[in-house]
Structure formats: structure tokens, C-alpha cells
Enzyme design. Structure first.
Site, PDB file in Angstrom:
ATOM      1  N   SER A   1       0.794  -1.224   0.000  1.00 52.59           N
ATOM      2  CA  SER A   1       0.000   0.000   0.000  1.00 52.59           C
ATOM      3  C   SER A   1       0.827   1.275   0.000  1.00 52.59           C
ATOM      4  O   SER A   1       0.411   2.281  -0.571  1.00 52.59           O
ATOM      5  CB  SER A   1      -0.951   0.002   1.191  1.00 52.59           C
ATOM      6  OG  SER A   1      -0.237  -0.060   2.410  1.00 52.59           O
TER       7      SER A   1
ATOM      8  N   HIS B   1      -5.087  -4.142  -2.461  1.00 51.42           N
ATOM      9  CA  HIS B   1      -4.731  -3.074  -3.393  1.00 51.42           C
ATOM     10  C   HIS B   1      -4.569  -3.566  -4.826  1.00 51.42           C
ATOM     11  O   HIS B   1      -4.264  -2.787  -5.717  1.00 51.42           O
ATOM     12  CB  HIS B   1      -3.450  -2.375  -2.921  1.00 51.42           C
ATOM     13  CG  HIS B   1      -3.649  -1.679  -1.625  1.00 51.42           C
ATOM     14  ND1 HIS B   1      -3.354  -2.270  -0.416  1.00 51.42           N
ATOM     15  CD2 HIS B   1      -4.163  -0.460  -1.330  1.00 51.42           C
ATOM     16  CE1 HIS B   1      -3.657  -1.446   0.564  1.00 51.42           C
ATOM     17  NE2 HIS B   1      -4.150  -0.338   0.035  1.00 51.42           N
TER      18      HIS B   1
ATOM     19  N   LYS C   1     -12.072  -0.629  -1.476  1.00 53.89           N
ATOM     20  CA  LYS C   1     -11.145   0.173  -2.279  1.00 53.89           C
ATOM     21  C   LYS C   1     -11.716   0.255  -3.698  1.00 53.89           C
ATOM     22  O   LYS C   1     -12.674   0.962  -3.925  1.00 53.89           O
ATOM     23  CB  LYS C   1      -9.746  -0.417  -2.215  1.00 53.89           C
ATOM     24  CG  LYS C   1      -9.195  -0.370  -0.778  1.00 53.89           C
ATOM     25  CD  LYS C   1      -7.729  -0.417  -0.707  1.00 53.89           C
ATOM     26  CE  LYS C   1      -7.148  -0.378   0.673  1.00 53.89           C
ATOM     27  NZ  LYS C   1      -7.937  -0.039   1.813  1.00 53.89           N
TER      28      LYS C   1
END
Length: 171
Positions: free
Chosen positions: A84, A112, A143
Site C-alpha cells: 500500500s 490493493h 477500495k
């Protein structure tokens, strides 16, 4: 989407990682964790009460050395797929190769990578062609998928185990 038999839904990525890692390792085991792993993975390692070997970031030789030092006590290798803070990608093919060679489980956090990498946004594991070679995939819905919560994708037997052993799922 992740090509697994089952998935568990957790309230957050933090809960998914902490609960899964803590459930899959115990006192006397060794967890091999990348130095730049997310805090949720680090806390899962701590909760497991296993010994934790933190290998230098993305350093396969250091990881291999640590596995050899553990003399068969290993439980799992855990890593983010996309880190990240740096945005770099873990050497997943080499990690999977080591895990298979030494009989270790693999847990990969795709928080991610999901929605950003691989065919159809399925993540770095899919991009590396390792879809059926990682034991547990953790991912977030908050996300790229624009929702809330997180998932742990795995086979049916592992899902049943986690339902009964992952404290962050149970409680």
C-alpha cells in the site's frame, strides 16, 4: 471472481487479515511475513502467538533462508500482493514456489490489487497466473470495488475451519 469454492465476509480488511492469520498459525509455528506487510497482517501474526520471521521486503533469498532456519516448523507465508505505501508487487510466483517446496500455506492480501490488476481486475494473483496455487486470498470491498467489508476466499474446508477458528469472524 477469485475462482474459489467459498468466501467469508468480514466487517473490514483489518478483521479479515488479523483473524485469518491468527487462525492459521499457533504457538510453536513460524509465520513468514514481508517487512512491509500491512498492520492488519502484523497484528494477525501477533495474535497467533506463533514465532514471526519478518523477511526483508520482497527478498526471496532472505525468505528461503528463514524457512531453512525454521527447520520444518513453518505454518504459512503471508504477504500483501501490492504494497500500500510503495505500490510495488510481491514476487508471488517465487513465494508460491517456496511454499509448495516446503509445505507451507500461502495467504495473500489482494486489497490493493483487486480491481486494478489482472484479467477483469481479479488481482495480482490472477495476473501472475497463480489462481489455483494460493491457499487463501484476502481482499477488501472498500477500495476499487467501492463498498464496505472484506472477504477471505479459499476452499470449502478452509472456509469451514475459519468459521470456527477466526475470532474476528466469530465475535
Amino acid at each position: 471472481f477469485k475462482g474459489r469454492q467459498a468466501a467469508l465476509l468480514f466487517g473490514s480488511g483489518y478483521l479479515a487479515n488479523a483473524g485469518t492469520v491468527a487462525a492459521l498459525a499457533r504457538r510453536g509455528d513460524v509465520v513468514f511475513s514481508d517487512a512491509l506487510n500491512h498492520a492488519s497482517i502484523i497484528d494477525g501474526c501477533r495474535l497467533s502467538r506463533a514465532e514471526v520471521f519478518v523477511y526483508e521486503h520482497a527478498d526471496i533469498e532472505h525468505l528461503r533462508w528463514g524457512i531453512l532456519q525454521a527447520e520444518g516448523r513453518g505454518a504459512l507465508i503471508v504477504t500483501d500482493s501490492v504494497f500500500s505505501m510503495d505500490g510495488d508487487i510481491a514476487p508471488l510466483a517465487e513465494i508460491v514456489d517456496l511454499a509448495q517446496r516446503f509445505g507451507l500455506r500461502t495467504v495473500v492480501d489482494e486489497a490493493h490489487a483487486t480491481g486494478t490488476l489482472g484479467p477483469g481486475g481479479r488481482g495480482a494473483i490472477a495476473e501472475a497466473g497463480l489462481d489455483d496455487q494460493v491457499d487463501v486470498i484476502v481482499g477488501t470491498l472498500g477500495k476499487a470495488l467501492g463498498s464496505y467489508g472484506a472477504f477471505v476466499a479459499c476452499d470449502q474446508q478452509m472456509a469451514q475451519y475459519l468459521v470456527n477458528a477466526a475470532r474476528t469472524f466469530i465475535f
